[in-house]
Design an enzyme around this catalytic site. Structure first.
Site, PDB file in Angstrom:
ATOM      1  N   GLN B 129      27.771  30.905  29.596  1.00  0.00           N
ATOM      2  CA  GLN B 129      28.230  31.200  30.956  1.00  0.00           C
ATOM      3  C   GLN B 129      27.935  32.661  31.283  1.00  0.00           C
ATOM      4  OE1 GLN B 129      32.369  31.713  31.169  1.00  0.00           O
ATOM      5  NE2 GLN B 129      32.511  31.670  33.389  1.00  0.00           N
ATOM      6  N   SER B 132      30.227  37.397  33.881  1.00  0.00           N
ATOM      7  CA  SER B 132      30.752  38.771  33.830  1.00  0.00           C
ATOM      8  C   SER B 132      29.639  39.805  33.709  1.00  0.00           C
ATOM      9  CB  SER B 132      31.688  38.939  32.642  1.00  0.00           C
ATOM     10  OG  SER B 132      32.743  38.015  32.715  1.00  0.00           O
ATOM     11  N   SER B 164      29.576  34.926  25.721  1.00  0.00           N
ATOM     12  CA  SER B 164      29.824  34.298  24.417  1.00  0.00           C
ATOM     13  C   SER B 164      28.662  33.395  24.045  1.00  0.00           C
ATOM     14  CB  SER B 164      31.097  33.453  24.460  1.00  0.00           C
ATOM     15  OG  SER B 164      32.199  34.263  24.759  1.00  0.00           O
ATOM     16  N   GLU B 247      37.219  25.487  33.492  1.00  0.00           N
ATOM     17  CA  GLU B 247      37.640  26.378  32.416  1.00  0.00           C
ATOM     18  C   GLU B 247      39.129  26.217  32.140  1.00  0.00           C
ATOM     19  OE1 GLU B 247      37.053  30.591  33.142  1.00  0.00           O
ATOM     20  OE2 GLU B 247      37.043  30.905  30.976  1.00  0.00           O
ATOM     21  N   GLU B 375      46.905  39.294  33.310  1.00  0.00           N
ATOM     22  CA  GLU B 375      47.333  39.812  34.623  1.00  0.00           C
ATOM     23  C   GLU B 375      46.740  38.963  35.744  1.00  0.00           C
ATOM     24  OE1 GLU B 375      46.028  41.748  32.126  1.00  0.00           O
ATOM     25  OE2 GLU B 375      48.000  42.475  31.498  1.00  0.00           O
TER      26      GLU B 375
HETATM   27  C1  LIG Z   1      36.133  37.307  23.660  1.00  0.00           C
HETATM   28  C2  LIG Z   1      35.587  37.289  25.068  1.00  0.00           C
HETATM   29  C3  LIG Z   1      34.657  36.323  25.447  1.00  0.00           C
HETATM   30  C4  LIG Z   1      34.129  36.307  26.745  1.00  0.00           C
HETATM   31  N1  LIG Z   1      33.185  35.367  27.083  1.00  0.00           N
HETATM   32  C5  LIG Z   1      32.612  35.390  28.327  1.00  0.00           C
HETATM   33  C6  LIG Z   1      31.563  34.492  28.683  1.00  0.00           C
HETATM   34  O1  LIG Z   1      31.137  33.669  27.877  1.00  0.00           O
HETATM   35  N2  LIG Z   1      31.011  34.578  29.917  1.00  0.00           N
HETATM   36  C7  LIG Z   1      31.440  35.468  30.843  1.00  0.00           C
HETATM   37  O2  LIG Z   1      30.924  35.471  31.963  1.00  0.00           O
HETATM   38  N3  LIG Z   1      32.450  36.353  30.552  1.00  0.00           N
HETATM   39  C8  LIG Z   1      33.036  36.332  29.315  1.00  0.00           C
HETATM   40  N4  LIG Z   1      34.037  37.231  28.990  1.00  0.00           N
HETATM   41  C9  LIG Z   1      34.418  38.245  29.973  1.00  0.00           C
HETATM   42  C10 LIG Z   1      35.802  38.080  30.573  1.00  0.00           C
HETATM   43  O3  LIG Z   1      35.813  37.054  31.504  1.00  0.00           O
HETATM   44  C11 LIG Z   1      36.188  39.433  31.207  1.00  0.00           C
HETATM   45  O4  LIG Z   1      36.265  40.383  30.166  1.00  0.00           O
HETATM   46  C12 LIG Z   1      37.504  39.373  31.913  1.00  0.00           C
HETATM   47  O5  LIG Z   1      37.409  38.576  33.055  1.00  0.00           O
HETATM   48  C13 LIG Z   1      38.021  40.765  32.306  1.00  0.00           C
HETATM   49  O6  LIG Z   1      37.044  41.509  32.951  1.00  0.00           O
HETATM   50  P1  LIG Z   1      36.711  42.999  32.510  1.00  0.00           P
HETATM   51  O7  LIG Z   1      36.422  42.979  31.076  1.00  0.00           O
HETATM   52  O8  LIG Z   1      35.664  43.527  33.404  1.00  0.00           O
HETATM   53  O9  LIG Z   1      38.052  43.792  32.730  1.00  0.00           O
HETATM   54  P2  LIG Z   1      38.619  44.409  34.154  1.00  0.00           P
HETATM   55  O10 LIG Z   1      38.383  43.372  35.176  1.00  0.00           O
HETATM   56  O11 LIG Z   1      37.946  45.716  34.291  1.00  0.00           O
HETATM   57  O12 LIG Z   1      40.088  44.532  33.812  1.00  0.00           O
HETATM   58  C14 LIG Z   1      40.674  45.658  33.191  1.00  0.00           C
HETATM   59  C15 LIG Z   1      42.163  45.533  33.286  1.00  0.00           C
HETATM   60  O13 LIG Z   1      42.562  45.559  34.650  1.00  0.00           O
HETATM   61  C16 LIG Z   1      43.354  44.434  34.957  1.00  0.00           C
HETATM   62  N5  LIG Z   1      43.135  44.023  36.347  1.00  0.00           N
HETATM   63  C17 LIG Z   1      41.959  43.902  37.000  1.00  0.00           C
HETATM   64  N6  LIG Z   1      42.179  43.480  38.254  1.00  0.00           N
HETATM   65  C18 LIG Z   1      43.503  43.322  38.402  1.00  0.00           C
HETATM   66  C19 LIG Z   1      44.350  42.904  39.486  1.00  0.00           C
HETATM   67  N7  LIG Z   1      43.877  42.546  40.664  1.00  0.00           N
HETATM   68  N8  LIG Z   1      45.685  42.858  39.262  1.00  0.00           N
HETATM   69  C20 LIG Z   1      46.201  43.203  38.060  1.00  0.00           C
HETATM   70  N9  LIG Z   1      45.460  43.614  37.020  1.00  0.00           N
HETATM   71  C21 LIG Z   1      44.122  43.668  37.184  1.00  0.00           C
HETATM   72  C22 LIG Z   1      42.921  43.387  33.964  1.00  0.00           C
HETATM   73  O14 LIG Z   1      43.935  42.419  33.773  1.00  0.00           O
HETATM   74  C23 LIG Z   1      42.688  44.219  32.724  1.00  0.00           C
HETATM   75  O15 LIG Z   1      43.901  44.445  32.068  1.00  0.00           O
HETATM   76  C24 LIG Z   1      34.575  37.263  27.704  1.00  0.00           C
HETATM   77  C25 LIG Z   1      35.522  38.223  27.309  1.00  0.00           C
HETATM   78  C26 LIG Z   1      36.029  38.257  26.009  1.00  0.00           C
HETATM   79  C27 LIG Z   1      37.020  39.315  25.643  1.00  0.00           C
END
Ligand SMILES: Cc1cc2nc3c(=O)[nH]c(=O)nc-3n(C[C@H](O)[C@H](O)[C@H](O)COP(=O)(O)OP(=O)(O)OC[C@H]3O[C@@H](n4cnc5c(N)ncnc54)[C@H](O)[C@@H]3O)c2cc1C
Lengths: 372, 407
Positions: B129, B132, B164, B247, B375
């Site tokens: 997928q 991100s 992933s 999902e 969150e």
């Molecule tokens: C082990 C793992 C596997 C993954 N696999 C995939 C995959 O296969 N494909 C894919 O596309 N993605 C994947 N991801 C990505 C995952 O979907 C994102 O990491 C996740 O959605 C958070 O985005 P970010 O890392 O940019 O954090 P951010 O969006 O930058 O978030 C940082 C912090 O801010 C908080 N935050 C952000 N917006 C808000 C809001 N509006 N209100 C309150 N809090 C908020 C978040 O909760 C978090 O604590 C994976 C992530 C991990 C850790």
């Protein structure tokens, strides 16, 4: 009432923070994390010895600075903030405290100058496997005719230590024993752990020459007294670590954008950081009281130490895990420093016994006090 | 309401049990969990998936002509309950079969479906997928990977992250920006992409857990035929919502140590002269975790019942991951606490269950983030389930290119 560090202590703390910022950024901890066989950063250790910190609680007559326990607490906070990969806790909070508490004047004169000069890494060998031994229960490590045999595991910094203090049994009585880790009959083997920036070993004794520290039969009581002291000092490391996590999380929350604004603008993140702060301040205040009780050396210490340890463990654990959470996917990478604190918070949580035991101990203390 | 099997369900359960008994090892013989992406594990996972597909136990609810069984959601649950009791290779197909392929099934033409669905069900091809990005995770609609039309093709440039399994995947579903001049949700388009196509490069990322299961994926002048588009141009967000809805069904329960594993540990550990299992504080915690796990399990049953009655499961399914990811973290931390000082050792030769609790301890932080953070899931529950007002949004009506961004 004066519930803060003195100006001198504050000055020293500032200097320590500056020094560690320059000499111990996260690359130093990573150097050991990526190569656990190193056990610790020997260069940093030498420089720390050069600063005199190893001799803070040691009297001038033994080559120390004689600055007392509260000054040591101030340094401990900075060591925790920096996640320093050195055997400072084992050597200063455990080994030195045990020698100060129970050592004869000859033993003190023989050991403390070497510690202060950075020539002696000490370690504390009490645990014998998983779980917790009841105070007073039979020990696997035995001394006969001045020679110690048995196995201690885990021993923090056991594979890099020069001298060990071992809880062992001699003729049915438990005592603390000094063993030369470099001498005969001692074999240390590093084991994989969650926080390789602090060495952990299994130490096997096979007729190793052992010298008693303190009185025969006092082993368990002395061990607990040393743990009380160490708990306060470790609590300061936990307070420093909590601060470091909060700082990282705040910095990230102020710079990371999602939905067109910084993530720190969301209440979910604000409340998370506020909770870290609240837990951190409760831990700090409990640690201050512990520092005072430690310096006084009176009957307040056991209760104060337990409170400092429980609050410090809770604050650092919360801050370490929620710092990762605040960093999102980035926080889950090896490259981000968040996991250094997640690992260290668990190391500090377990190294002097898990909080659940300290909670039991705290309530027992309260019961005794109320009964009196 | 009936929690007991009907006669047909009982027959199906017996069939599933017989298949598993003949083809898999029962759980709990202490075999160490394998790291997911080493070649041998991958082969074992593929072989197991093929066996399941051939016996009609893979993608049970999908149509027969697409490699499924044409079965019911309840059968799916029954099979999962039975499989849980066996040691099976790690499921490297969860994202593909749980999210990507259902999206393909919903939006692709018949020929595409016939080409791709059955090989995915059989485990011959793995999907990832690609949503991100470095600057777009929670706010995935803020993504920047550009797709520009060029004749019958689209030319894609940009970077995905945290993907992933990208390094061992054959195909992916890729969300791109096709129009930066409209508000962000309106300028997105979805494609499927061949991970071996020229210009696609996956670089594994070192995780804090030590594994390398997720990736940075770079797209440099990658040509994607328009025939690989899923949904309309500019309708990528609606397509992505279908993926994300799936999902919620795919992830949820079944992570981390079980209460039984924790009990086995506690029985073996001595805490100051009595077994940890006798500790009242531990027993209370354990009861709470058990009740929460049961709550999740039965909530999932309710979701599946809704599904089997032809209703669409709503965002209430989001509670699964909040609860199970946090519980995984708490339970593994408790396991380490019980071992006291010894708990720091994750040496497979020393640690209980070969280090299972430690692996969970180090993976739980990722699970609290992956697939929607704690969150974000709480926001979804508050806003979409409970109807509380959303945050004041600064980014809804501005052209994507004019949005404020950080590092
Ligand atoms: C082990 C793992 C596997 C993954 N696999 C995939 C995959 O296969 N494909 C894919 O596309 N993605 C994947 N991801 C990505 C995952 O979907 C994102 O990491 C996740 O959605 C958070 O985005 P970010 O890392 O940019 O954090 P951010 O969006 O930058 O978030 C940082 C912090 O801010 C908080 N935050 C952000 N917006 C808000 C809001 N509006 N209100 C309150 N809090 C908020 C978040 O909760 C978090 O604590 C994976 C992530 C991990 C850790």
């Amino acid at each position: 009432m004066d519930f803060d560090f003195s100006d001198d202590q504050k000055f020293m703390k500032e200097q320590a923070r500056k020094f560690l910022k320059e000499q111990c950024d996260s690359r130093v901890a990573r150097g050991v994390l990526n190569d656990p066989a190193r056990g610790y950063d020997a260069d940093l250790w030498r420089r720390i010895a050069g600063m005199g910190w190893l001799g803070i609680p040691i009297a001038e007559q033994h080559g120390g600075l004689g600055l007392g326990q509260i000054a040591l607490c101030a340094i401990a906070e900075e060591m925790g903030r920096a996640c320093a990969p050195v055997p400072f806790a084992s050597t200063v909070y455990f080994f030195t405290q045990a020698v100060l508490l129970a050592g004869s004047s000859e033993q003190q004169a023989a050991l403390l100058p070497a510690v202060a000069a950075g020539d002696l890494i000490g370690a504390w060998a009490v645990a014998e496997g998983a779980g917790v031994a009841a105070p007073g229960s039979a020990l696997g490590c035995r001394v006969e005719g001045g020679r110690l045999s048995g196995v201690k595991v885990p021993v923090t910094d056991g594979a890099i230590a020069d001298r060990l203090i071992v809880l062992a049994q001699e003729g049915g009585q438990a005592g603390l024993y000094l063993v030369d880790a470099r001498g005969g009959g001692v074999r240390a083997e590093t084991l994989a752990s969650l926080d390789p920036t602090r060495n952990v070993a299994r130490v096997t004794f096979d007729g190793a020459p052992a010298e008693r520290l303190g009185d025969a039969g006092d082993g368990w009581a002395l061990a607990q007294a040393v743990l009380d002291r160490a708990a306060v000092l470790l609590a300061f490391e936990q307070v420093g670590g909590t601060d470091a996590c909060l700082e990282m999380a705040k910095d990230y929350a102020l710079n990371r954008y999602a939905f067109g604004r910084v993530i720190g603008g969301n209440q979910a993140i604000k409340h998370k950081l506020a909770d870290m702060y609240v837990k951190g301040e409760l831990a700090r205040s409990n640690a201050y009281f512990g520092a005072w009780a430690l310096e006084e050396g009176g009957a307040e210490l056991p209760l104060a130490a337990a409170a400092a340890r429980i609050a410090g463990s809770e604050a650092y654990w919360f801050a370490a895990k929620e710092n990762i959470q605040t960093h999102g996917g980035m926080g889950f990478t090896w490259e981000a420093d968040c996991h250094l604190h997640y690992r260290r918070s668990e190391q500090l949580r377990l190294v002097a016994g898990a909080p659940r035991l300290w909670k039991e101990r705290l309530i027992s203390q309260l019961e005794q006090r109320n009964a009196a | 309401m009936d929690f007991k099997d009907s006669p047909e369900e009982a027959a199906f359960r017996a069939e599933a049990r017989a298949f598993l008994a003949a083809n898999a090892r029962p759980k709990g013989d202490g075999a160490p969990l394998a790291v997911r992406s080493d070649p041998a594990t991958l082969e074992a996972a593929k072989a197991w998936q093929r066996k399941k597909a051939e016996a009609g136990f893979a993608c049970i609810t999908w149509p027969k002509e697409l490699g499924g069984r044409g079965g019911t959601p309840i059968q799916q649950v029954i099979y999962a309950q039975e499989e849980e009791q066996f040691e099976t290779p790690p499921n490297v197909f969860a994202i593909g079969l749980g999210m990507c392929v259902p999206t393909v099934m919903a939006f692709a033409d018949t020929a595409t479906k016939q080409r791709f669905v059955a090989p995915a069900v059989r485990g011959d091809e793995i999907w990832c997928q690609l949503f991100s990005e470095p600057a777009a995770g929670s706010d995935v609609a803020g993504l920047r990977t550009r797709a520009v039309r060029d004749g019958d093709d689209w030319v894609v440039n940009g970077q995905k992250v945290w993907t992933s399994g990208a390094h061992f995947s054959d195909f992916g579903i890729l969300l791109t920006r096709t129009n930066p001049d409209v508000p962000k949700h309106k300028g997105l388009t979805m494609f499927w992409v061949d991970m071996k196509a020229p210009g696609v490069e996956a670089r594994p990322i070192h995780q804090m857990s030590g594994d390398r299961e997720f990736n940075e994926v770079y797209f440099t002048d990658v040509r994607i035929p328009d025939s690989q588009r899923l949904g309309e141009v500019g309708a990528g967000w609606q397509v992505a919502l279908v993926t994300l809805m799936n999902e919620r069904l795919a992830v949820g329960t079944g992570y981390g140590p079980t209460p039984e594993e924790l009990m086995a540990l506690a029985r073996a550990l001595d805490l100051g002269g009595r077994p940890a299992m006798a500790d009242q504080a531990f027993r209370e915690k354990l009861a709470d975790w058990y009740v929460a796990a049961q709550g999740l399990k039965f909530t999932k049953f309710r979701t599946l019942t809704a599904l089997s009655r032809g209703q669409t499961p709503g965002p209430e399914a989001s509670i699964g991951k909040i609860v199970s990811a946090n519980q995984m973290q708490e339970m593994s931390a408790m396991a380490l606490d019980l071992a006291d000082q010894y708990g720091i050792l994750n040496d497979p030769a020393e640690a209980p269950f070969g280090g299972l609790f430690h692996r969970n301890f180090m993976f739980a932080p990722g699970l609290r983030i992956a697939g929607g953070t704690d969150e974000i899931l709480r926001n979804i529950i508050a806003e979409r389930v409970l109807g509380l007002p959303g945050d004041v949004r600064v980014d809804k009506d501005i052209a994507f290119k004019d949005l404020p961004t950080g590092r």
